[in-house]
Design a protein around this motif. Sequence first.
Motif, PDB file in Angstrom:
ATOM      1  N   HIS A 235      -4.611  -6.823  -2.032  1.00  0.00           N
ATOM      2  CA  HIS A 235      -5.373  -6.192  -0.953  1.00  0.00           C
ATOM      3  C   HIS A 235      -4.401  -5.462  -0.024  1.00  0.00           C
ATOM      4  N   THR A 236      -4.807  -4.337   0.517  1.00  0.00           N
ATOM      5  CA  THR A 236      -3.896  -3.567   1.372  1.00  0.00           C
ATOM      6  C   THR A 236      -3.608  -4.262   2.696  1.00  0.00           C
ATOM      7  N   GLU A 237      -4.604  -4.933   3.268  1.00  0.00           N
ATOM      8  CA  GLU A 237      -4.419  -5.594   4.561  1.00  0.00           C
ATOM      9  C   GLU A 237      -4.009  -7.043   4.407  1.00  0.00           C
ATOM     10  N   PHE A 238      -4.478  -7.694   3.328  1.00  0.00           N
ATOM     11  CA  PHE A 238      -4.166  -9.098   3.077  1.00  0.00           C
ATOM     12  C   PHE A 238      -3.456  -9.187   1.723  1.00  0.00           C
ATOM     13  N   PRO A 239      -2.141  -8.960   1.691  1.00  0.00           N
ATOM     14  CA  PRO A 239      -1.403  -8.819   0.429  1.00  0.00           C
ATOM     15  C   PRO A 239      -1.364 -10.063  -0.446  1.00  0.00           C
ATOM     16  N   LYS A 240      -1.722 -11.219   0.105  1.00  0.00           N
ATOM     17  CA  LYS A 240      -1.751 -12.435  -0.707  1.00  0.00           C
ATOM     18  C   LYS A 240      -3.091 -12.598  -1.427  1.00  0.00           C
ATOM     19  N   ALA A 241      -4.024 -11.670  -1.165  1.00  0.00           N
ATOM     20  CA  ALA A 241      -5.354 -11.728  -1.760  1.00  0.00           C
ATOM     21  C   ALA A 241      -5.582 -10.548  -2.688  1.00  0.00           C
TER      22      ALA A 241
END
Length: 653
Positions: A235-241
């Motif tokens: 994910h661009t905002e939540f890189p761990k997701a």
Amino acid sequence: MFDKDYFLRCSEKTLQTNDKGFFLQFADHVAEVAGSNWIKNVFGKLQTDRERIRIIYQYKPVKEIVCETLSHVQEIYRKKNAEISQKRRKEVEKLITKGTDLKTLVLACQSVLRAPPTGETHTIDDGFTLSLSYWTRATVLIDLKKYSLALLDIQAALKEGLSEELKSEAYFKMGICYKGKGELAKSNISFNLAEKLLEGNFHKLKKIEEYKLRNFKEVLEIDRRVCPSVTDGPHTEFPKASKKIHVKCQKDQGRFVVANENIKTGDTLVVEEPITACLLPDCFATHCHHCFDRLVSPVGCFDCASIAFCKAECRDAALKSYHKYECHFSDLLIGSGMSILCHSALRMVTQWSLKETLSKYKDSRTFCTHSHLRPAEDFLQRTLMAAFLLRCLQKSNYFLDGEANEDVIPNEEEFQVGELLLYYLQMLQFNAHEIYETKCEAEHRFKTAKSGYIGIAIYPTAALFNHDCYPAVTRHFVGKKIIITAVRPLNTGELIGENYGPIFTRKPLLSRQRTLSARYWFKCKCEACQNDWPSYDNGLKDINRRLRCPNNSCTNMFTANPTKEKVTCPKCKKVVNLVDYLAQINDVEAQYQTAFAAVDSQEPEKAIRILCEAIDNYHKVSRPPHYETQVAQEILRACLADFGNVYNYVAKK
């Protein structure tokens, strides 16, 4: 919204879990002296953590008790003991003559962990207790064919200091270890060094020549853990997701996660390291304090004997950050009876330097705290816990370089850290995840599998998921990493709910609602609660199978016992072939049985592949609740967890 007495008891348990601890006695004494009127009408009217942490040092009746009690905070920890270490070592030496087993290794590990630094206790072993403990454990490890670990102990013993006689023996044993590891060049070098030191000792030289001809092969622990990548990229905002998720925010729900696009069963949605993690005290003797791996041949802190690390790298990482402040207060913290959540609040400070912590004090605080719902009595207890933890930091030299702060009343920097501790004590109640390990008998991993709680951690991305009594995902752990995986398909825009504990298949509606409202302070409105789905013990198996209208925009359901092959949907008027749909459900249930057989033969990869396809197929033609599908999802969870933290043990006969 909830039973206040039950709510307060549940909330209290998130502060103190050990009834024998002293903290709640301290908090109760403060509450008694302060009086209910002051707690409700003065303390209870305060709006900020800044005001709360300061007033307990300002209101004279409370200030006197707080300062008097906290002035007694002092170092309490288990110290090294050369006498105990020597005793354990001699026990090992006796057992070795009868044959080496895991019990012998445990005693050898105890000898290492209790041994003081070399030269500290000259009256025992001439100050070489630690070196001799490493040496003895290396002997045990060689007998168990754990050559890599034995080599580390031999090297540690040499570093601490060995007699000239033992040095030659050390290089000889290093030769065996390298040969067992398959490193023949290093093995020959070690044997040659031993021969040089033993020049003229024909008996021992002959022994080395014999061992050069022998075959040694290391017994390796099989690590089956797999850490996957998130499905379809980050994910661009939540890189761990995964980019398959979307985070929304609504006033009544806060931030929560929905499907950004269609999600399939088996999709990996989050892979995340914690920002803070704490090991459960009950696991101090079995797991690494830093990485949470199972201990085999642990190393200890240089100072305390309370905890252990799986390797020197973990020990050094801990000593560079949190452990240098927690080390001398470990038994005091446990003795207070405080929960692991409180220890986590402390760890969120000790893992950072004072400068870094003060920087975090200025950051925005995004984790949910439900502070507007927190009663004054509970807030007072948490404020007092923050003061206790703050006092431990003062005494541990966290604030002053090389000198403990003897002034109980905090200065401005210390007040800011105290305020931060109070925030952590609130948010951890609702945002922490328990870390689990699967324990199972080596004979059959799945028939005997049980989850065991080993620690607590904070995962910022995983904390975004709201609860659902019919969860869409499961979580398992690889070390301290959390892996969140879909266990049923989801359409774009649907809530991706995880489960906070009470699941509809195991607990009835009223029990779930009581637990959730008291522990997490919300009333669940998930589909399972709104429709009061039955549990395993209360009729789930008796629910008739249902068939969904093939029109995706239609919500109508048909009975799975059709009297006609084709019928017209009363809602959308579409003609539906129910016999074809029923055949598909029968095929799905047959797939489930094939997957269960794969689990029985311990083929989890095969079972996962079949279950993911079958669960997706089920949701194309039907809707939950469905007994066989619920069982399939539980089996899928177990198979996924089999690639995470697993402890295989041999059952006692």
